[in-house]
Design an enzyme around this catalytic site. Sequence first.
Site, mmCIF file in Angstrom:
data_model
loop_
_atom_site.group_PDB
_atom_site.id
_atom_site.type_symbol
_atom_site.label_atom_id
_atom_site.label_comp_id
_atom_site.label_asym_id
_atom_site.label_seq_id
_atom_site.Cartn_x
_atom_site.Cartn_y
_atom_site.Cartn_z
ATOM 1 N N SER A 118 -35.229 -29.265 21.391
ATOM 2 C CA SER A 118 -34.132 -28.303 21.396
ATOM 3 C C SER A 118 -33.820 -27.959 22.843
ATOM 4 O O SER A 118 -34.380 -28.533 23.769
ATOM 5 C CB SER A 118 -34.531 -27.044 20.609
ATOM 6 O OG SER A 118 -34.964 -27.372 19.305
ATOM 7 N N HIS A 123 -25.311 -19.958 31.578
ATOM 8 C CA HIS A 123 -24.259 -20.177 32.565
ATOM 9 C C HIS A 123 -23.681 -18.806 32.925
ATOM 10 O O HIS A 123 -23.478 -17.965 32.042
ATOM 11 C CB HIS A 123 -23.145 -21.074 32.020
ATOM 12 C CG HIS A 123 -23.639 -22.382 31.500
ATOM 13 N ND1 HIS A 123 -24.086 -23.397 32.313
ATOM 14 C CD2 HIS A 123 -23.766 -22.846 30.231
ATOM 15 C CE1 HIS A 123 -24.458 -24.419 31.579
ATOM 16 N NE2 HIS A 123 -24.282 -24.109 30.305
ATOM 17 N N CYS A 146 -35.153 -25.946 16.381
ATOM 18 C CA CYS A 146 -35.503 -26.393 15.038
ATOM 19 C C CYS A 146 -36.907 -25.893 14.697
ATOM 20 O O CYS A 146 -37.636 -26.516 13.935
ATOM 21 C CB CYS A 146 -35.444 -27.916 14.928
ATOM 22 S SG CYS A 146 -33.808 -28.604 15.206
#
Length: 269
Positions: A118, A123, A146
């Site tokens: 994963s 940002h 997951c």
Amino acid sequence: MKLTQKERIELHGFNNLTKSLSFNMYDICFTRTKEEREAYLNYIDEQYSAERLTKILKDVADIIGAHVLNIASQDFEPAGASVTLLVSEAPVEHAPSEYFEESPGPVVENVVFQLDKSHITVHTYPEYHPDEGISTFRADIDVSTCGEISPLKALNHLIRSFETDVMIIDYRVRGFTRNKDGYKLFIDHDISSIQNYIPEDVGEQFDMIDVNVYQEHIFHTKCKLKEFDLNNYLFGYTKDKLSPDEHIEITERIKLEMDEIFYGKNIVE
């Protein structure tokens, strides 16, 4: 079907569900001159550098039980930063029951649970009004797993890691997995609202609204700070330096900015 902790772990193969958390926060400041704006952006760059953001994301990885495989980070010119962590499956240990309950997670805690490949990303987006006056810093954090543990358990730590005026939070569970008997599970934990994962002391500080699509496992929560102290939105001086008219004008501009972000539309006065 009511799921127990044992049923969550005893799956047929690994967990195929994708749980995605998107945490979007805004910090607002009034910068009436170019010099004030540049000073604010420099402050943001120092506070939320790629180095500090990497530390925050590594803490998130610890909370949800991820092994970090790779880190890519970058500070940008003139402002902004991005960090991406690729994380992988970790051995399953005995999970405290509260990690499967609809409740806030820890601020930082070293725990290890099952997680398949994963990613965790952040940002940042410093922004300002072209006519000066309003500067806005936005950070977008995405946690996609997951694993057994919902990334919502990292929300407590994320909220406390940023100075936040408005938060927009999305959570979605996609795909399906199977238990040992082949029964499909389209979600592996109970959830009625993202608000239940926000600590009480934090929730009291915000006005919050939900827009949820329960049958599709889509959850959306907006939060806007209740208390307003103008000193928290001025950069380099305090409100006692303002005239009464300036006090009113600046307060109205900042509150309008917060409302437009919160409601997601331009508000014509």
